[in-house]
Design a protein around this motif. Structure first.
Motif, mmCIF file in Angstrom:
data_model
loop_
_atom_site.group_PDB
_atom_site.id
_atom_site.type_symbol
_atom_site.label_atom_id
_atom_site.label_comp_id
_atom_site.label_asym_id
_atom_site.label_seq_id
_atom_site.Cartn_x
_atom_site.Cartn_y
_atom_site.Cartn_z
ATOM 1 N N LEU A 226 -56.007 -7.941 194.456
ATOM 2 C CA LEU A 226 -54.974 -6.997 194.845
ATOM 3 C C LEU A 226 -55.106 -6.729 196.333
ATOM 4 O O LEU A 226 -56.173 -6.332 196.802
ATOM 5 C CB LEU A 226 -55.132 -5.690 194.065
ATOM 6 C CG LEU A 226 -54.172 -4.559 194.401
ATOM 7 C CD1 LEU A 226 -52.747 -4.949 193.999
ATOM 8 C CD2 LEU A 226 -54.594 -3.287 193.683
ATOM 9 N N VAL A 227 -54.040 -6.976 197.093
ATOM 10 C CA VAL A 227 -54.041 -6.753 198.535
ATOM 11 C C VAL A 227 -52.915 -5.779 198.857
ATOM 12 O O VAL A 227 -51.776 -5.984 198.431
ATOM 13 C CB VAL A 227 -53.833 -8.072 199.309
ATOM 14 C CG1 VAL A 227 -53.855 -7.820 200.803
ATOM 15 C CG2 VAL A 227 -54.893 -9.092 198.916
ATOM 16 N N ILE A 228 -53.256 -4.731 199.591
ATOM 17 C CA ILE A 228 -52.284 -3.690 199.941
ATOM 18 C C ILE A 228 -52.233 -3.551 201.451
ATOM 19 O O ILE A 228 -53.269 -3.552 202.112
ATOM 20 C CB ILE A 228 -52.701 -2.342 199.315
ATOM 21 C CG1 ILE A 228 -52.749 -2.471 197.792
ATOM 22 C CG2 ILE A 228 -51.762 -1.222 199.751
ATOM 23 C CD1 ILE A 228 -53.440 -1.328 197.104
ATOM 24 N N ARG A 229 -51.023 -3.421 201.990
ATOM 25 C CA ARG A 229 -50.849 -3.085 203.403
ATOM 26 C C ARG A 229 -50.094 -1.767 203.440
ATOM 27 O O ARG A 229 -48.989 -1.664 202.913
ATOM 28 C CB ARG A 229 -50.073 -4.163 204.148
ATOM 29 C CG ARG A 229 -49.996 -3.865 205.655
ATOM 30 C CD ARG A 229 -49.326 -4.960 206.431
ATOM 31 N NE ARG A 229 -47.951 -5.101 205.963
ATOM 32 C CZ ARG A 229 -47.265 -6.223 206.021
ATOM 33 N NH1 ARG A 229 -47.808 -7.311 206.499
ATOM 34 N NH2 ARG A 229 -46.028 -6.270 205.585
ATOM 35 N N ASP A 230 -50.695 -0.752 204.050
ATOM 36 C CA ASP A 230 -50.054 0.557 204.086
ATOM 37 C C ASP A 230 -49.062 0.657 205.244
ATOM 38 O O ASP A 230 -48.889 -0.288 206.020
ATOM 39 C CB ASP A 230 -51.081 1.690 204.104
ATOM 40 C CG ASP A 230 -51.877 1.791 205.390
ATOM 41 O OD1 ASP A 230 -51.490 1.189 206.410
ATOM 42 O OD2 ASP A 230 -52.899 2.506 205.378
ATOM 43 N N GLY A 231 -48.400 1.791 205.350
ATOM 44 C CA GLY A 231 -47.369 1.998 206.366
ATOM 45 C C GLY A 231 -47.884 1.889 207.789
ATOM 46 O O GLY A 231 -47.130 1.584 208.711
ATOM 47 N N ALA A 232 -49.186 2.127 207.985
ATOM 48 C CA ALA A 232 -49.790 2.029 209.318
ATOM 49 C C ALA A 232 -50.296 0.624 209.606
ATOM 50 O O ALA A 232 -50.827 0.358 210.678
ATOM 51 C CB ALA A 232 -50.931 3.032 209.454
ATOM 52 N N GLY A 233 -50.153 -0.291 208.638
ATOM 53 C CA GLY A 233 -50.583 -1.670 208.838
ATOM 54 C C GLY A 233 -51.992 -1.983 208.376
ATOM 55 O O GLY A 233 -52.433 -3.118 208.467
ATOM 56 N N ALA A 234 -52.718 -0.983 207.869
ATOM 57 C CA ALA A 234 -54.079 -1.233 207.362
ATOM 58 C C ALA A 234 -53.999 -2.058 206.081
ATOM 59 O O ALA A 234 -53.093 -1.880 205.269
ATOM 60 C CB ALA A 234 -54.790 0.087 207.096
ATOM 61 N N ARG A 235 -54.939 -2.979 205.926
ATOM 62 C CA ARG A 235 -54.993 -3.827 204.733
ATOM 63 C C ARG A 235 -56.280 -3.560 203.972
ATOM 64 O O ARG A 235 -57.359 -3.490 204.562
ATOM 65 C CB ARG A 235 -54.892 -5.289 205.120
ATOM 66 C CG ARG A 235 -53.500 -5.634 205.619
ATOM 67 C CD ARG A 235 -53.463 -7.019 206.114
ATOM 68 N NE ARG A 235 -54.358 -7.090 207.281
ATOM 69 C CZ ARG A 235 -54.251 -7.960 208.245
ATOM 70 N NH1 ARG A 235 -53.325 -8.842 208.217
ATOM 71 N NH2 ARG A 235 -55.086 -7.945 209.254
ATOM 72 N N LEU B 221 -57.203 -15.761 202.424
ATOM 73 C CA LEU B 221 -58.034 -14.821 201.698
ATOM 74 C C LEU B 221 -59.056 -15.510 200.815
ATOM 75 O O LEU B 221 -60.165 -15.034 200.673
ATOM 76 C CB LEU B 221 -57.160 -13.903 200.841
ATOM 77 C CG LEU B 221 -56.327 -12.881 201.571
ATOM 78 C CD1 LEU B 221 -55.401 -12.161 200.609
ATOM 79 C CD2 LEU B 221 -57.182 -11.903 202.313
ATOM 80 N N ALA B 222 -58.678 -16.603 200.192
ATOM 81 C CA ALA B 222 -59.600 -17.286 199.287
ATOM 82 C C ALA B 222 -60.877 -17.700 200.014
ATOM 83 O O ALA B 222 -61.963 -17.646 199.435
ATOM 84 C CB ALA B 222 -58.932 -18.499 198.653
ATOM 85 N N ALA B 223 -60.771 -18.082 201.268
ATOM 86 C CA ALA B 223 -61.952 -18.510 202.033
ATOM 87 C C ALA B 223 -62.942 -17.369 202.233
ATOM 88 O O ALA B 223 -64.128 -17.601 202.431
ATOM 89 C CB ALA B 223 -61.524 -19.070 203.383
ATOM 90 N N ALA B 224 -62.482 -16.118 202.184
ATOM 91 C CA ALA B 224 -63.370 -14.961 202.362
ATOM 92 C C ALA B 224 -64.087 -14.578 201.073
ATOM 93 O O ALA B 224 -65.022 -13.786 201.100
ATOM 94 C CB ALA B 224 -62.572 -13.772 202.881
ATOM 95 N N LEU B 225 -63.669 -15.141 199.952
ATOM 96 C CA LEU B 225 -64.308 -14.829 198.669
ATOM 97 C C LEU B 225 -65.559 -15.664 198.471
ATOM 98 O O LEU B 225 -65.682 -16.755 199.042
ATOM 99 C CB LEU B 225 -63.333 -15.105 197.523
ATOM 100 C CG LEU B 225 -62.118 -14.206 197.436
ATOM 101 C CD1 LEU B 225 -61.150 -14.744 196.394
ATOM 102 C CD2 LEU B 225 -62.524 -12.783 197.104
ATOM 103 N N PRO B 226 -66.481 -15.186 197.623
ATOM 104 C CA PRO B 226 -67.634 -16.012 197.277
ATOM 105 C C PRO B 226 -67.151 -17.335 196.673
ATOM 106 O O PRO B 226 -66.100 -17.362 196.009
ATOM 107 C CB PRO B 226 -68.376 -15.169 196.236
ATOM 108 C CG PRO B 226 -67.934 -13.764 196.490
ATOM 109 C CD PRO B 226 -66.512 -13.874 196.978
ATOM 110 N N PRO B 227 -67.876 -18.426 196.895
ATOM 111 C CA PRO B 227 -67.412 -19.749 196.433
ATOM 112 C C PRO B 227 -67.000 -19.804 194.956
ATOM 113 O O PRO B 227 -66.021 -20.463 194.613
ATOM 114 C CB PRO B 227 -68.617 -20.657 196.697
ATOM 115 C CG PRO B 227 -69.336 -19.993 197.820
ATOM 116 C CD PRO B 227 -69.137 -18.517 197.615
ATOM 117 N N GLU B 228 -67.706 -19.087 194.103
ATOM 118 C CA GLU B 228 -67.383 -19.153 192.669
ATOM 119 C C GLU B 228 -66.058 -18.468 192.319
ATOM 120 O O GLU B 228 -65.555 -18.612 191.215
ATOM 121 C CB GLU B 228 -68.521 -18.570 191.820
ATOM 122 C CG GLU B 228 -68.783 -17.099 192.042
ATOM 123 C CD GLU B 228 -69.752 -16.793 193.169
ATOM 124 O OE1 GLU B 228 -70.233 -15.653 193.212
ATOM 125 O OE2 GLU B 228 -70.037 -17.668 194.014
#
Length: 79
Positions: free
Chosen positions: A41-50, A1-8
Motif C-alpha cells: 500500500l503506497v499513499i501520497r498525501d496532499g503535501a506530497g509525502a509518501r 518500489l520492488a527493488a527496495a523490498l527484501p529479495p524474497e
C-alpha cells in the motif's frame, strides 16, 4: 518500489486501486484490496509525502493489527 523490498518479496506488482482511476471511496479501496496478499500500500498525501505498508498476509478489516514478522510500514523520502 520492488527493488527496495527484501529479495524474497520482490515480484511484478499490479495496481489494484488508484484514487486517480477509481475515486476516493474507502469502500471501493476495501472492495479492491481485501483478501489480497501480498499487498503493498503506497499513499501520497496532499503535501506530497509518501508512505505505506507491506503485508504478506491478506488485508482485512478489524480492530487489531495483523500480519507476520515480515509486514512493515515505511516512509519514502526524496523524489
Amino acid at each position: 518500489l520492488a527493488a527496495a523490498l527484501p529479495p524474497e518479496h520482490r515480484r511484478r506488482w499490479r495496481c489494484l486501486f488508484s484514487s486517480a482511476r477509481d475515486g476516493s471511496s474507502f469502500t471501493r479501496l476495501c472492495a479492491m484490496t481485501l483478501a489480497r496478499a501480498p499487498c503493498l500500500l503506497v499513499i501520497r498525501d496532499g503535501a506530497g509525502a509518501r508512505f505505506g505498508g507491506y503485508s504478506s498476509a491478506p488485508l482485512q478489516l478489524g480492530p487489531r493489527w495483523f500480519g507476520g514478522s515480515n509486514s512493515f510500514l515505511f516512509r519514502a523520502d526524496g523524489a
